[in-house]
Write a protein that holds these residues in place. Structure first.
Motif, PDB file in Angstrom:
ATOM      1  N   LEU A 107       0.816  -1.213   0.000  1.00 49.42           N
ATOM      2  CA  LEU A 107       0.000   0.000   0.000  1.00 49.42           C
ATOM      3  C   LEU A 107       0.852   1.267   0.000  1.00 49.42           C
ATOM      4  N   PHE A 108       1.956   1.247   0.768  1.00 46.35           N
ATOM      5  CA  PHE A 108       2.784   2.446   0.855  1.00 46.35           C
ATOM      6  C   PHE A 108       3.489   2.727  -0.478  1.00 46.35           C
ATOM      7  N   ASP A 109       3.867   1.675  -1.180  1.00 40.01           N
ATOM      8  CA  ASP A 109       4.478   1.854  -2.500  1.00 40.01           C
ATOM      9  C   ASP A 109       3.465   2.433  -3.483  1.00 40.01           C
ATOM     10  N   TYR A 110       2.239   1.934  -3.426  1.00 38.42           N
ATOM     11  CA  TYR A 110       1.213   2.460  -4.326  1.00 38.42           C
ATOM     12  C   TYR A 110       0.886   3.916  -4.010  1.00 38.42           C
ATOM     13  N   GLN A 111       0.942   4.275  -2.746  1.00 47.81           N
ATOM     14  CA  GLN A 111       0.697   5.669  -2.361  1.00 47.81           C
ATOM     15  C   GLN A 111       1.751   6.578  -2.994  1.00 47.81           C
ATOM     16  N   ALA A 112       3.015   6.127  -2.959  1.00 46.18           N
ATOM     17  CA  ALA A 112       4.098   6.904  -3.569  1.00 46.18           C
ATOM     18  C   ALA A 112       3.922   6.972  -5.085  1.00 46.18           C
ATOM     19  N   ARG A 113       3.484   5.890  -5.707  1.00 46.66           N
ATOM     20  CA  ARG A 113       3.289   5.886  -7.153  1.00 46.66           C
ATOM     21  C   ARG A 113       2.109   6.750  -7.557  1.00 46.66           C
TER      22      ARG A 113
END
Length: 309
Positions: free
Chosen positions: A111-117
């Motif tokens: 989820l945190f990676d998708y937030q950054a993307r």
């Protein structure tokens, strides 16, 4: 009449007072700063109990911590004959289980990676790993640790736990003692710290522990800020040994405004909210313990002063 003094969050204290007024009219319940005659206080419920307050309670029989931890308690200021009891109640357990489950799933599903993307406007799928391909390790297998492991089990994660002493748990690979720490860490993709803070555990989340984890592991600290070596965490994140950290506790609390954790792209900070005592569930637990003490029965959650928890 038995007298109880509550010295913690005032709003919650009023809810406690209402519960006692309805269910225990024989108990004279006071919420600080309304303390009545201090010489009458037999039971103190507090998060912090200053030595000067303890010295003013000549007839104190039991000190009840208003939270699950007791690292804030100055045992040197409490006479040895006074039992110290930590709070273990359904509200604290449920809150901790919710928070850790949230953090584990957010890490597991990137989820945190998708937030950054999303912030970059990037539509970039990440390969989904099955929960069975991911191992969650919990340090500390007390009431909270056991509850967390039980809630994570239905998702299909491989589960392991590490404890000071051997403690069996169905469906969990258990490791114990200093000799069991390295083998425990070697397979933990997501590490959850639920240890009590003692001299032995202070700084345990440091370079040695991080190096023993699989490369790219993530950590969740819901124990105490004192468990974490902050410089070691920053170094492990910089090197890629750790991928992310979810921190609900810090030292100090709050962190200084210029602390690097605030703006670190791979650290999620929350302000010590993972689990809080809930008056509607905590007051009945404390009242039951008070009655047990009056009946001469063993207290639930009694602290072993030698171990510190």
């Amino acid at each position: 009449m038995t007298s109880v003094l509550y010295r913690s969050d005032a709003a919650r204290g009023r809810a406690w007072a209402e519960y006692f007024a309805h269910h225990a009219p024989d108990v004279d319940f006071h919420v600080w700063p309304d303390h009545g005659d201090l010489a009458d206080v037999a039971y103190l419920v507090a998060w912090q109990a200053p030595p000067e307050l303890l010295a003013a309670l000549p007839n104190l029989k039991v000190l009840f911590s208003s939270g699950a931890g007791v690292d804030h308690v100055d045992f040197a200021a409490i006479p040895p004959h006074i039992p110290v009891v930590r709070m273990v109640e359904p509200g604290i357990i449920n809150g901790m289980v919710e928070y850790v489950t949230m953090a584990v799933l957010a890490l597991h599903r990137d989820l945190f990676d998708y937030q950054a993307r999303q912030a970059r406007g990037a539509w970039e799928p990440i390969e989904v790993r099955a929960a069975s391909a991911r191992c969650v390790g919990v340090m500390g297998m007390g009431v909270l640790g056991q509850a967390v492991l039980a809630r994570l089990a239905p998702f299909g994660f491989r589960l392991r736990g590490w404890n000071r002493s051997e403690r069996a748990s169905e469906g969990v690979e258990v490791f114990a003692g200093p000799e069991g720490l390295a083998p425990f860490l070697a397979g933990a993709d997501i590490l959850v710290c639920l240890l009590p803070l003692t001299d032995a555990t202070r700084g345990i989340l440091g370079a040695e522990v991080f190096a023993a984890l699989p490369r790219g592991a993530a950590i969740i600290n819901v124990g105490r800020g004192g468990h974490l070596d902050q410089a070691a965490l920053l170094a492990a994140l910089e090197s890629g040994q750790l991928s992310r950290a979810v921190l609900d506790v810090t030292d100090p609390e709050p962190l200084p405004a210029d602390h690097p954790f605030w703006r670190h792209p791979r650290i999620l900070l929350t302000p010590h909210v993972a689990s809080m005592t809930q008056p509607e569930t905590a007051a009945p637990v404390m009242l039951e313990n008070l009655r047990r003490h009056q009946r001469g029965e063993p207290l639930l959650g009694l602290i072993d002063r030698d171990r510190g928890y």
